[in-house]
Design an enzyme around this catalytic site. Structure first.
Site, PDB file in Angstrom:
ATOM      1  N   CYS A  58      14.340 -26.345 -12.699  1.00 31.83           N
ATOM      2  CA  CYS A  58      13.845 -25.364 -11.726  1.00 31.83           C
ATOM      3  C   CYS A  58      14.082 -23.936 -12.192  1.00 31.83           C
ATOM      4  O   CYS A  58      13.798 -22.994 -11.442  1.00 31.83           O
ATOM      5  CB  CYS A  58      14.514 -25.597 -10.368  1.00 31.83           C
ATOM      6  SG  CYS A  58      16.291 -25.325 -10.370  1.00 31.83           S
ATOM      7  N   ASP A  59      14.577 -23.739 -13.409  1.00 30.76           N
ATOM      8  CA  ASP A  59      14.847 -22.411 -13.942  1.00 30.76           C
ATOM      9  C   ASP A  59      13.604 -21.874 -14.640  1.00 30.76           C
ATOM     10  O   ASP A  59      13.043 -22.525 -15.531  1.00 30.76           O
ATOM     11  CB  ASP A  59      16.011 -22.495 -14.932  1.00 30.76           C
ATOM     12  CG  ASP A  59      16.558 -21.141 -15.325  1.00 30.76           C
ATOM     13  OD1 ASP A  59      15.807 -20.140 -15.225  1.00 30.76           O
ATOM     14  OD2 ASP A  59      17.720 -21.071 -15.747  1.00 30.76           O
TER      15      ASP A  59
END
Length: 377
Positions: free
Chosen positions: A325-326
């Site tokens: 999710c980065d």
């Protein structure tokens, strides 16, 4: 990494049958052993494997089976891994910076050679037994030709190396020297420059070297023609004879990447294709692709359908995102892939045996790779 004992004929056969949805490293033991024998046959001295490149037990066991009996270790954990594969292996501890606790652990493992690049690190070895122990002064020079320069972090300039060599000899250690030309180096001239400079340092110090470690840095085949390792071996031997003459020290090398890279192929799956052409893969820079941020994309990449067929279409540069999710989980350069690539297809990257697994994190629950043994990668 998890090892799977079954032997498959190829990565594609395994993909078609098993349809893996997580990253897979396909390991070809015969290729690894051939790489080890190439170094042992071609290099004119002791070959030590740099454990940091890939410490999987199957890798270490196969290297021992191919005749590797010495290892370059950078930590007590790597010492234990090497000892598990070969209890009587010769261990060189050439990480130049160590804590007191690490020195004590290394002494218990019977380290044969230590490296230093500053007076303080040499003094910290004052309790190390002298008999049979070498101190290798690590030299650094402004030599180009590598993907990145190890000299920014480690190494003594020639003048300081002279002082360290004299001090190591005065302390009763067997004096030696070492260097690292930088990672992914294919130019024999880089080694030649270091050899000549090391010989001059030894002469200025008034010390005869018992051993000379010409480092790692040997390039793996990432693009174009495969690196000519034999040309590097030959150049090293020629320069050592010319620079040191009849008092030439025993030679050592410590390959990591060039030893193990070719034995592994990484298979990743396409999770999504965005309207603009960007791809989401099931691994990224927090996993097996971490090193690609620093040394760039390899060219040995192909795309396959789930049925094993080649993905059709002309190559299109595509932004590659990893699965976390980065938003930083993105390769810095576009990857050329066929314009017909779709969700569920596979991307195979050759020569990924070095660092793909050892640098992987488990961020967001991603980054683990299964190892599948194959006849050919």
């Amino acid at each position: 990494m998890r090892s799977q004992p079954a032997l498959w004929p190829s990565p594609i056969r395994h993909m078609v049958k098993m349809q893996p949805d997580a990253p897979v490293l396909y390991f070809a033991p015969e290729v690894l052993q051939a790489s080890a024998r190439r170094f042992v046959r071609g290099f004119g001295g002791l070959v030590t494997y740099a454990v940091k490149a890939n410490a999987d037990p199957a890798v270490l066991d196969n290297l021992v089976g191919a005749g590797i009996g010495a290892f370059d270790v950078a930590s007590p954990a790597e010492m234990a891994q090497a000892r598990a594969a070969h209890p009587r292996a010769l261990l060189n501890y050439h990480n130049p910076v160590r804590s007191r606790a690490e020195i004590a652990a290394a002494m218990a493992h019977g380290i044969a050679s230590w490296s230093v690049d500053c007076p303080r690190e040499l003094e910290k070895l004052s309790e190390v037994p002298r008999e049979g122990t070498r101190i290798a002064v690590r030299l650094r020079l402004p030599v180009a030709g590598a993907a990145y320069d190890f000299g920014e972090k480690f190494g003594a300039d020639p003048a300081q190396a002279v002082v360290l060599l004299r001090r190591a000899a005065a302390m009763g250690f067997a004096p030696a020297m070492t260097f690292h030309p930088g990672t992914q180096c294919a130019d024999p001239e880089a080694w030649a420059v270091y050899v000549r400079a090391a010989a001059e340092v030894a002469r200025r110090a008034g010390v005869r070297l018992c051993q000379f470690n010409v480092g790692g840095g040997f390039a793996a085949h990432r693009a174009g023609e495969a690196p000519d390792l034999e040309a590097i071996f030959s150049r090293i031997a020629t320069e050592v004879r010319a620079a040191f003459g009849p008092d030439a020290p025993a030679l050592v090398c410590e390959p990591g990447r060039a030893m193990v890279a070719e034995a592994f192929t990484l298979a990743l799956r396409v999770k999504a294709v965005r309207a603009g052409g960007a791809l989401f893969l099931n691994d990224g820079i927090y996993g097996a692709l971490m090193e690609l941020r620093d040394i760039g994309l390899p060219a040995r990449i192909e795309a396959r359908r789930p049925d094993g067929g080649a993905v059709p279409g002309a190559p299109v540069p595509r932004v590659i995102f990893g699965p976390t999710c980065d938003s930083l989980d993105r390769l810095p350069d576009p990857m050329p892939l066929p314009d017909g690539i779709a969700e569920g297809d596979y991307v195979l990257i050759r020569a990924m045996g070095a660092y793909a697994a050892s640098l992987s994190t488990r961020f967001n629950g991603y980054g683990a790779q299964e190892i599948v043994t194959v006849t050919a990668p």
